[in-house]
Design a protein around this motif. Structure first.
Motif, PDB file in Angstrom:
ATOM      1  N   UNK A 310       0.869  -1.171   0.000  1.00  0.00           N
ATOM      2  CA  UNK A 310       0.000   0.000   0.000  1.00  0.00           C
ATOM      3  C   UNK A 310       0.906   1.220   0.000  1.00  0.00           C
ATOM      4  N   UNK A 311       0.813   2.029  -1.051  1.00  0.00           N
ATOM      5  CA  UNK A 311       1.716   3.171  -1.243  1.00  0.00           C
ATOM      6  C   UNK A 311       0.927   4.472  -1.198  1.00  0.00           C
ATOM      7  N   UNK A 312       0.655   5.003  -0.007  1.00  0.00           N
ATOM      8  CA  UNK A 312      -0.084   6.265   0.103  1.00  0.00           C
ATOM      9  C   UNK A 312       0.810   7.451  -0.205  1.00  0.00           C
ATOM     10  N   UNK A 313       0.178   8.601  -0.418  1.00  0.00           N
ATOM     11  CA  UNK A 313       0.927   9.836  -0.639  1.00  0.00           C
ATOM     12  C   UNK A 313       1.738   9.834  -1.903  1.00  0.00           C
ATOM     13  N   UNK A 314       1.345   9.045  -2.886  1.00  0.00           N
ATOM     14  CA  UNK A 314       2.101   8.959  -4.141  1.00  0.00           C
ATOM     15  C   UNK A 314       1.227   9.379  -5.321  1.00  0.00           C
ATOM     16  N   UNK A 315       1.811  10.105  -6.243  1.00  0.00           N
ATOM     17  CA  UNK A 315       1.122  10.529  -7.456  1.00  0.00           C
ATOM     18  C   UNK A 315       1.885  10.036  -8.669  1.00  0.00           C
ATOM     19  N   UNK A 316       1.152   9.633  -9.694  1.00  0.00           N
ATOM     20  CA  UNK A 316       1.773   9.227 -10.956  1.00  0.00           C
ATOM     21  C   UNK A 316       2.070  10.490 -11.753  1.00  0.00           C
ATOM     22  N   UNK A 317       3.353  10.754 -11.954  1.00  0.00           N
ATOM     23  CA  UNK A 317       3.748  11.946 -12.694  1.00  0.00           C
ATOM     24  C   UNK A 317       3.776  11.703 -14.201  1.00  0.00           C
TER      25      UNK A 317
END
Length: 448
Positions: A310-317
């Motif tokens: 689970x990878x919170x706080x991540x955005x796909x750039x």
């Protein structure tokens, strides 16, 4: 010689739950002494299915079965979920389950059962491309609905009123717009795409799920069970999976009576209410799913094998496809707590990326672009869900599922559907009756 264009009193774009509920309401009005209007619905699917590619094992409804197609308006209807259970010889067995929430698979079967009663009114496998006006003495007296089927054949039908309920279109985040890759797909085609990946013989090594809502959590758990040896990453911008706010003290916002209150408020107040109660419906997850994911993460810590992350706080750039898979460039969002190991360019490719990013309902879509009176800006929808068009447009157009900003968060859900269908049916009957009277009077004047 060309065949005459068929004409209907009412046509509907889409034959999902909203327009099925409307068909029931129209029949009820006719049975109580009202007129029987001719009707036709056009549905792009080849057969009825409600989120057919997300009918996952173990997934339940998030809404009580009494909020079916008709019960809140007419609990004695033959089209109720209770009668469906009775006809299926499962009523007592369902009661013994001691739940208000049937499985999603069973509720889809209920909807399919009801839709089957109206199969003569629906043209499946046709996609509506545009709606054009038909003028008479400067007035729009009818609408022509143009569609095409899977074989490319064009179809044209006339109607004196139109109800648009096509449902939402998958929302695709901007970084994925330029990528056309079958290994990247939306949850709207989830089960179908799993079959197309060819993983039955060669399971994937790595799969990413992008999103932090209910569908994302369901797909994350489903993938972990289908492919127990694969690494499954759940990637989302929030700092944690948020539980849905579903306490009895807050559920009144989904009641039909609340629509009256909400619609009567100034636009600024409505916007604040939508923001305040957003956590009841958007980017939230049922608590039992959060608990299952948490338990799975803890078990991984015990075993020392981190299979599902689970990878919170991540955005796909950004994203790009290569022969060995799909690469995602992940960045920690401002204030986020994404794992440092995933910040920056991905060092390993994913065999697939599932976009659990929800749906959008664009009220300015091109469907009515050929009707100038409806294409001059954003649609304005009245309390009865009718588009507010100039007086010379005598063919009324109704919209179901496009009115969250004016009618509340329940507009895209099942909660108010039965009551809304009754309101639209009554409004349609009043408007069509008035139009019929005006035309009869005009014909008499011409005859004289």
């Amino acid at each position: 010689m060309l065949a005459p264009v068929p004409t209907y009193d009412v046509m509907g774009v889409g034959f999902g739950p909203s327009n099925i509920s409307l068909a029931i309401a129209m029949d009820e009005l006719a049975a109580s002494g009202g007129p029987q209007w001719s009707r036709c619905f056009v549905e792009k699917q080849k057969q009825f299915a409600w989120h057919g590619h997300m009918l996952l094992p173990g997934t339940d409804m998030q809404i009580a079965f009494l909020k079916d197609l008709v019960s809140l308006r007419n609990p004695t209807s033959v089209y109720s979920f209770v009668n469906y259970l009775r006809q299926s010889d499962r009523l007592e067995a369902f009661i013994d389950q001691k739940t208000l929430f049937p499985s999603r698979i069973e509720f889809n079967d209920y909807l399919r059962w009801v839709a089957g009663h109206f199969s003569a009114d629906c043209r499946y496998g046709e996609t509506v491309s545009q709606v054009t006006p038909e003028y008479e003495r400067g007035e729009v007296v009818a609408l022509q609905v143009h569609s095409h089927d899977a074989h490319g054949r064009e179809h044209t039908r006339r109607c004196r009123s139109l109800v648009i309920a096509p449902g939402g279109a998958p929302y695709i985040p901007a970084p994925f717009h330029a990528l056309s890759d079958p290994r990247v797909f939306h949850t709207g085609r989830y089960l179908e795409q799993l079959q197309m990946q060819g993983w039955s013989q060669c399971p994937p090594d790595r799969v990413a799920v992008v999103g932090g809502g209910q569908s994302a959590a369901e797909v994350f758990l489903d993938l972990s069970q289908r492919y127990p040896h694969a690494q499954i990453d759940l990637i989302f911008r929030g700092n944690a999976l948020k539980p849905a706010e579903d306490a009895p003290s807050i559920n009144h916002i989904f009641a039909p009576d609340y629509v009256n209150f909400f619609h009567a408020q100034p636009a600024a107040v409505r916007a604040n209410l939508l923001a305040e109660f957003r956590n009841t419906n958007y980017a939230v997850v049922d608590r039992d799913l959060i608990e299952r994911i948490s338990a799975m993460q803890y078990a991984q810590r015990v075993s020392g094998i981190e299979q599902c992350r689970v990878l919170p706080g991540c955005a796909v750039q950004s994203v790009h496809g290569a022969a060995d898979g799909v690469y995602l460039d992940l960045q920690t969002v401002a204030g986020g707590h994404g794992q440092p190991s995933v910040s920056g360019a991905s060092s390993r490719p994913y065999q697939a990326v599932v976009l659990a990013t929800g749906y959008q309902r664009d009220a300015s879509q091109s469907l009515l672009a050929s009707l100038p009176e409806a294409a001059r800006g954003s649609w304005q929808v009245g309390r009865d869900y009718r588009l507010q068009l100039p007086a010379h447009v005598r063919a009324p157009i109704f919209a179901q599922g496009f009115s969250e900003a004016t009618h509340g968060l329940s507009d895209t859900l099942l909660s108010v559907m039965a009551v809304r269908a009754g309101e639209i049916a009554r409004s349609l009957t009043s408007l069509l009756s008035t139009t019929a009277t005006r035309r009869a009077q005009a014909d008499e004047e011409v005859a004289l």
